[in-house]
Design a protein around this motif. Structure first.
Motif, short mmCIF file in Angstrom:
data_model
loop_
_atom_site.label_atom_id
_atom_site.label_comp_id
_atom_site.label_asym_id
_atom_site.label_seq_id
_atom_site.Cartn_x
_atom_site.Cartn_y
_atom_site.Cartn_z
N ALA A 185 0.83 -1.21 0.00
CA ALA A 185 0.00 0.00 0.00
C ALA A 185 0.86 1.26 0.00
O ALA A 185 0.51 2.27 -0.63
CB ALA A 185 -0.93 -0.01 1.21
N ILE A 186 1.99 1.23 0.71
CA ILE A 186 2.90 2.38 0.72
C ILE A 186 3.43 2.62 -0.69
O ILE A 186 3.46 3.76 -1.18
CB ILE A 186 4.09 2.14 1.68
N LEU A 187 3.83 1.55 -1.35
CA LEU A 187 4.40 1.67 -2.69
C LEU A 187 3.36 2.17 -3.68
O LEU A 187 3.66 2.97 -4.57
CB LEU A 187 4.97 0.32 -3.13
N ILE A 188 2.13 1.73 -3.51
CA ILE A 188 1.05 2.15 -4.40
C ILE A 188 0.81 3.65 -4.26
O ILE A 188 0.61 4.37 -5.25
CB ILE A 188 -0.24 1.36 -4.11
N LEU A 189 0.84 4.15 -3.03
CA LEU A 189 0.65 5.58 -2.80
C LEU A 189 1.72 6.40 -3.50
O LEU A 189 1.44 7.43 -4.13
CB LEU A 189 0.64 5.89 -1.30
N HIS A 190 2.97 5.96 -3.41
CA HIS A 190 4.05 6.67 -4.08
C HIS A 190 3.88 6.62 -5.61
O HIS A 190 4.12 7.61 -6.30
CB HIS A 190 5.42 6.10 -3.68
N HIS A 191 3.47 5.47 -6.12
CA HIS A 191 3.28 5.36 -7.56
C HIS A 191 2.14 6.26 -8.04
O HIS A 191 2.22 6.85 -9.12
CB HIS A 191 3.01 3.91 -7.95
N ARG A 192 1.09 6.37 -7.24
CA ARG A 192 -0.02 7.25 -7.62
C ARG A 192 0.42 8.70 -7.71
O ARG A 192 0.00 9.44 -8.61
CB ARG A 192 -1.16 7.11 -6.61
N ILE A 193 1.25 9.11 -6.77
CA ILE A 193 1.78 10.47 -6.82
C ILE A 193 2.59 10.67 -8.09
O ILE A 193 2.40 11.64 -8.84
CB ILE A 193 2.67 10.76 -5.58
N ALA A 194 3.50 9.72 -8.35
CA ALA A 194 4.37 9.82 -9.52
C ALA A 194 3.56 9.84 -10.81
O ALA A 194 3.85 10.63 -11.73
CB ALA A 194 5.36 8.67 -9.52
N ASP A 234 1.20 12.53 -15.52
CA ASP A 234 0.00 12.80 -16.31
C ASP A 234 -0.39 14.28 -16.32
O ASP A 234 -1.42 14.63 -16.90
CB ASP A 234 -1.18 11.98 -15.76
N ARG A 235 0.39 15.12 -15.66
CA ARG A 235 0.08 16.55 -15.53
C ARG A 235 -1.32 16.75 -14.93
O ARG A 235 -2.12 17.53 -15.44
CB ARG A 235 0.20 17.27 -16.88
N ASN A 236 -1.55 16.05 -13.84
CA ASN A 236 -2.84 16.09 -13.16
C ASN A 236 -2.64 16.70 -11.77
O ASN A 236 -2.42 15.98 -10.79
CB ASN A 236 -3.40 14.67 -13.07
N PRO A 237 -2.72 18.03 -11.63
CA PRO A 237 -2.46 18.67 -10.34
C PRO A 237 -3.40 18.21 -9.25
O PRO A 237 -2.96 17.97 -8.10
CB PRO A 237 -2.64 20.17 -10.64
N GLU A 238 -4.69 18.09 -9.55
CA GLU A 238 -5.66 17.66 -8.54
C GLU A 238 -5.35 16.23 -8.08
O GLU A 238 -5.40 15.93 -6.88
CB GLU A 238 -7.08 17.75 -9.08
N GLY A 239 -5.05 15.37 -9.04
CA GLY A 239 -4.72 13.98 -8.69
C GLY A 239 -3.44 13.88 -7.88
O GLY A 239 -3.36 13.09 -6.93
N ALA A 240 -2.45 14.69 -8.24
CA ALA A 240 -1.18 14.67 -7.50
C ALA A 240 -1.38 15.16 -6.07
O ALA A 240 -0.84 14.58 -5.12
CB ALA A 240 -0.15 15.54 -8.22
N ALA A 241 -2.17 16.24 -5.90
CA ALA A 241 -2.43 16.76 -4.56
C ALA A 241 -3.20 15.75 -3.72
O ALA A 241 -2.90 15.54 -2.54
CB ALA A 241 -3.20 18.07 -4.65
N ALA A 242 -4.19 15.09 -4.34
CA ALA A 242 -4.99 14.10 -3.61
C ALA A 242 -4.13 12.90 -3.20
O ALA A 242 -4.25 12.38 -2.09
CB ALA A 242 -6.16 13.64 -4.47
N ALA A 243 -3.26 12.45 -4.11
CA ALA A 243 -2.40 11.30 -3.80
C ALA A 243 -1.40 11.65 -2.70
O ALA A 243 -1.13 10.83 -1.81
CB ALA A 243 -1.67 10.85 -5.06
N MET A 244 -0.86 12.87 -2.75
CA MET A 244 0.08 13.28 -1.70
C MET A 244 -0.64 13.42 -0.36
O MET A 244 -0.08 13.05 0.69
CB MET A 244 0.76 14.59 -2.08
N THR A 245 -1.85 13.94 -0.38
CA THR A 245 -2.63 14.03 0.85
C THR A 245 -2.87 12.65 1.45
O THR A 245 -2.69 12.44 2.66
CB THR A 245 -3.99 14.70 0.58
N GLY A 246 -3.24 11.69 0.60
CA GLY A 246 -3.44 10.32 1.07
C GLY A 246 -2.19 9.72 1.67
O GLY A 246 -2.23 9.03 2.69
#
Length: 239
Positions: free
Chosen positions: A200-209, A214-226
């Motif tokens: 799960a830790i690795l998945i969170l880092h991959h989602r951020i990356a 993907d140039r998705n600011p909202e997705g990057a912020a949400a993934a970093m928050t998670g």
């Protein structure tokens, strides 16, 4: 200004000779609009201008060099130093070690800053930076539980994201958290007992990356928050 008159000002102003010499050097940098790498007068010239001993100026230069405000080296004149997040990091590390602040508090501040950083990185990253960030998330997954490697990859992961934000100050702030990561990353992994929890830790880092790639600011912020919500939750749960 003589040493005697400077000592009198010290009593009145509450600063030592060395402190006044430090402020004089900083004032010289500001008043002359000096930039990183520009040269400064030597100890002897400052000592003569201020009316203090070279020993006082040597101590003042040493204090400024320790703070990375000037760069000194044998055989050359001092130069204006560059901002260095490791100085902030040393102060933070001391504050945590002496129980002035907690690791959880540091992580809460990190969450606030790095959520914004992730969104900016998604907007401003270069293709090379996106590749680096993705590669580091994959390197963490291939580290096979080697905590020294995982910590190094995780630290680089967050620092490159900060660099990708395009804000140099963000990069130095994130760099200042490095001493805490050396302690907290292994501690976070120790709280994961199963392979699913570690994945799960690795998945969170991959989602951020991936969101940054993907140039998705909202997705990057949400993934970093998670990511930080999970990290802070574990720190609070396990003390």
């Amino acid at each position: 200004m003589t040493i005697r008159s400077m000592e009198r000002r010290t009593v009145e102003g509450g600063g030592s000779l060395v402190e006044q010499a430090v402020q004089a050097v900083r004032g010289h940098i500001r008043s002359n609009d000096l930039k990183v790498g520009d040269t400064l007068p030597g100890e002897g010239q400052f000592a003569a201008d201020l009316g203090v001993s070279r020993a006082v100026m040597r101590e003042a230069f040493g204090a400024l060099a320790a703070l990375r405000l000037i760069d000194v080296g044998n055989g050359r004149r001092p130069r204006v130093g560059a901002i260095d997040g490791s100085v902030i990091g040393t102060s933070l590390d001391h504050a945590v070690a002496t129980s002035q602040i907690s690791v959880a508090e540091v992580w809460d501040v990190r969450r606030t800053v790095e959520v914004r950083i992730a969104a900016l990185a998604a907007e401003k990253r270069s293709d090379f930076q996106a590749d680096q960030i993705l590669a580091l998330s994959e390197s963490m997954a291939r580290a096979n539980g080697d905590m020294e490697q995982i910590t190094a990859f995780d630290t680089a992961f967050h620092q490159i994201i900060a660099a990708a934000s395009g804000n140099f100050l963000f990069m130095q702030i994130v760099r200042s958290f490095e001493p805490q990561m050396e302690f907290a990353v292994p501690r976070a992994w120790e709280t994961r007992q199963t392979e699913e929890e570690k994945a799960a830790i690795l998945i969170l880092h991959h989602r951020i990356a991936q969101a940054i790639a993907d140039r998705n600011p909202e997705g990057a912020a949400a993934a970093m928050t998670g990511h930080f919500d999970a990290s802070i939750g574990d720190l609070l749960l396990h003390g």
